[in-house]
Design a protein around this motif. Structure first.
Motif, short mmCIF file in Angstrom:
data_model
loop_
_atom_site.label_atom_id
_atom_site.label_comp_id
_atom_site.label_asym_id
_atom_site.label_seq_id
_atom_site.Cartn_x
_atom_site.Cartn_y
_atom_site.Cartn_z
N LEU A 48 63.78 -1.63 22.77
CA LEU A 48 62.62 -1.42 23.65
C LEU A 48 62.71 -0.09 24.39
N GLY A 49 63.87 0.23 24.92
CA GLY A 49 64.03 1.48 25.65
C GLY A 49 63.98 2.71 24.76
N SER A 50 64.16 2.53 23.45
CA SER A 50 64.16 3.66 22.51
C SER A 50 62.78 3.95 21.93
N LEU A 51 61.90 2.99 21.91
CA LEU A 51 60.60 3.18 21.25
C LEU A 51 59.78 4.32 21.83
N PRO A 52 59.66 4.48 23.17
CA PRO A 52 58.89 5.62 23.69
C PRO A 52 59.46 6.96 23.27
N ARG A 53 60.77 7.08 23.17
CA ARG A 53 61.42 8.32 22.73
C ARG A 53 61.08 8.60 21.27
N PHE A 54 61.09 7.56 20.47
CA PHE A 54 60.76 7.68 19.05
C PHE A 54 59.31 8.17 18.88
#
Length: 429
Positions: free
Chosen positions: A181-187
């Motif tokens: 979840l915390g990685s999706l915006p960065r992706f």
């Protein structure tokens, strides 16, 4: 002299050696672990325990699987499929390989994924008559591998080192998708960057000539011809692809430990003839293995000597009396980004992990969220090509050090802001 003081001296020397790179990272990591044993900080069985650690086995197994996918031609098949889908429009090609690389890196070692992608891109670039270039694609692939590696438990080495530290301390560990979840915006941010201004910025920054690799096109064409005419090659492509799928299923379901799943996959690749044992020993990234194993032993010395607690107490004192979980997360996120771009991200995890665990124990906080924050931040090691293997491998395109700094700075700042913004959502406070 107390054990904690000796451990702090070893820590200081190790930081300098990691940062300067005067001595190979693998030698520094193993040397630091050995120093902990020589000076009696930890027993030698603990010094060498990292070489039999489940995390180390996972990394080795994933690398072997990645090499097998290349050897059987699956990597080249992925490349030709992408070309058929998107053509030779470079911006669309870059965005596509960024997505593919990030997704694969979430389930395999991101180092292994880059090892798969680069030959595919080289072959594609060589046969595209200049429409697609390695210099506009390689760096993006390295960055995408870092972002993808931060999406699950097994994507990158800092993730599994952090998990190992939590397990060794008897604390709540991470599940396979806790980091997603915390990685999706960065992706999403990275996709938008390369879909809009990324390629234009790269064209302004990369002033060097494209390195042409004619042999890559020859190899690619040879594999295509062989694929058509050889039932044996086709069967091995199918076998290695099936092993990949079963490995991902094994990682997700947790049927065995990640190390056991990866090593079974590696053995299957060798026993089915997808790759020979000689090729395994020749191609395996032994530097990563030694850095990981040595760092685990070194981290044990920092923790068991009390040095981690001393550092934790000092940092707590500097942060003042109004320490909150959000403040702790922000401080260690920024610190991790800085250190992770100065030296090995794996080594940084090994250094900061025991300190964080000691601090959280003193403050009465759960250590797992802070370890996760460090992992996310360390997977933003974009500005220094020596900081993490997936980015180091992209130097083959001919980049200069400052090329990484200029492009990586934009992505690092944007991704770090998004990471911090997500903390209240991910951790529910």
């Amino acid at each position: 002299m107390s054990g904690s003081t000796i451990a702090l001296i070893i820590l200081a020397i190790t930081i300098v050696l990691f940062a300067t790179g005067k001595i190979p990272l693998s030698v520094t990591a193993v040397g630091a672990a050995l120093a902990m044993g020589v000076f009696g900080i930890i027993p030698f069985e603990t010094v060498f325990a990292g070489f039999s650690n489940d995390v180390t086995m996972m990394v080795i197994g994933s690398m072997v699987l990645g090499e097998a996918l290349f050897e059987t031609g699956v990597a080249q098949k992925i490349g030709s499929t992408i070309i058929k889908m998107v053509g030779t429009r470079e911006k669309l090609f870059v965005v596509t390989v960024v997505i593919v690389t990030a997704v694969l890196s979430a389930f395999l070692s991101n180092t292994a994924v880059v090892a798969i992608m680069l030959p595919m891109i080289a072959a594609t670039a060589a046969s595209s008559r200049g429409a697609i270039t390695k210099k506009n694609t390689y760096m993006a692939v390295g960055f995408a591998a870092n972002i993808g590696g931060g999406m699950t438990l097994v994507g990158s080495t800092p993730n599994v080192v952090g998990q190992g530290l939590l397990n060794d301390a008897g604390l709540q560990s991470m599940s396979f998708f806790d980091l997603t979840l915390g990685s999706l915006p960065r992706f999403i941010f990275m996709i938008i960057f390369y879909a809009t201004v990324g390629c234009a910025i790269q064209n302004k920054v990369f002033k060097f000539d494209e390195i042409v690799d004619e042999q890559a096109a020859v190899v690619d064409q040879g594999l295509e011809a062989d694929e058509i005419g050889s039932h044996k090659r086709k069967s091995k492509m199918i076998i290695s692809s099936v092993i990949l799928v079963l490995t991902v299923i094994g990682f997700i379901t947790g049927v065995w430990t990640v190390g056991a799943v990866a090593m079974i996959a590696a053995l299957a690749c060798v026993l089915t003839g997808c790759i020979t044992i000689k090729q395994v020993f020749q191609r395996l990234d032994w530097t990563t293995v030694w850095v990981l194993a040595g760092s685990l032993g070194f981290a044990a010395g920092i923790s068991k000597s009390g040095a981690g607690q001393l550092i934790a107490d000092k940092v707590i004192g500097l942060m003042g009396n109004d320490i909150t979980m959000m403040k702790l997360l922000i401080v260690f996120s920024i610190l991790s980004v800085i250190l992770g771009n100065l030296m090995s991200s794996t080594a940084t995890m090994a250094l900061l992990g025991p300190i964080v665990i000691s601090m959280c124990s003193s403050l009465g906080f759960e250590a797992k969220p802070v370890i996760m924050a460090i992992i996310w931040s360390l997977n933003l090691a974009f500005m220094n090509p020596a900081a993490t293997p997936p980015v180091t491998m992209t130097l083959q395109a001919g980049y200069r050090f400052l090329d990484y700094t200029k492009i990586g700075c934009i992505l690092t700042v944007g991704c770090l802001i998004l990471t911090i913004v997500m903390y209240p959502i991910v951790f529910h406070f």
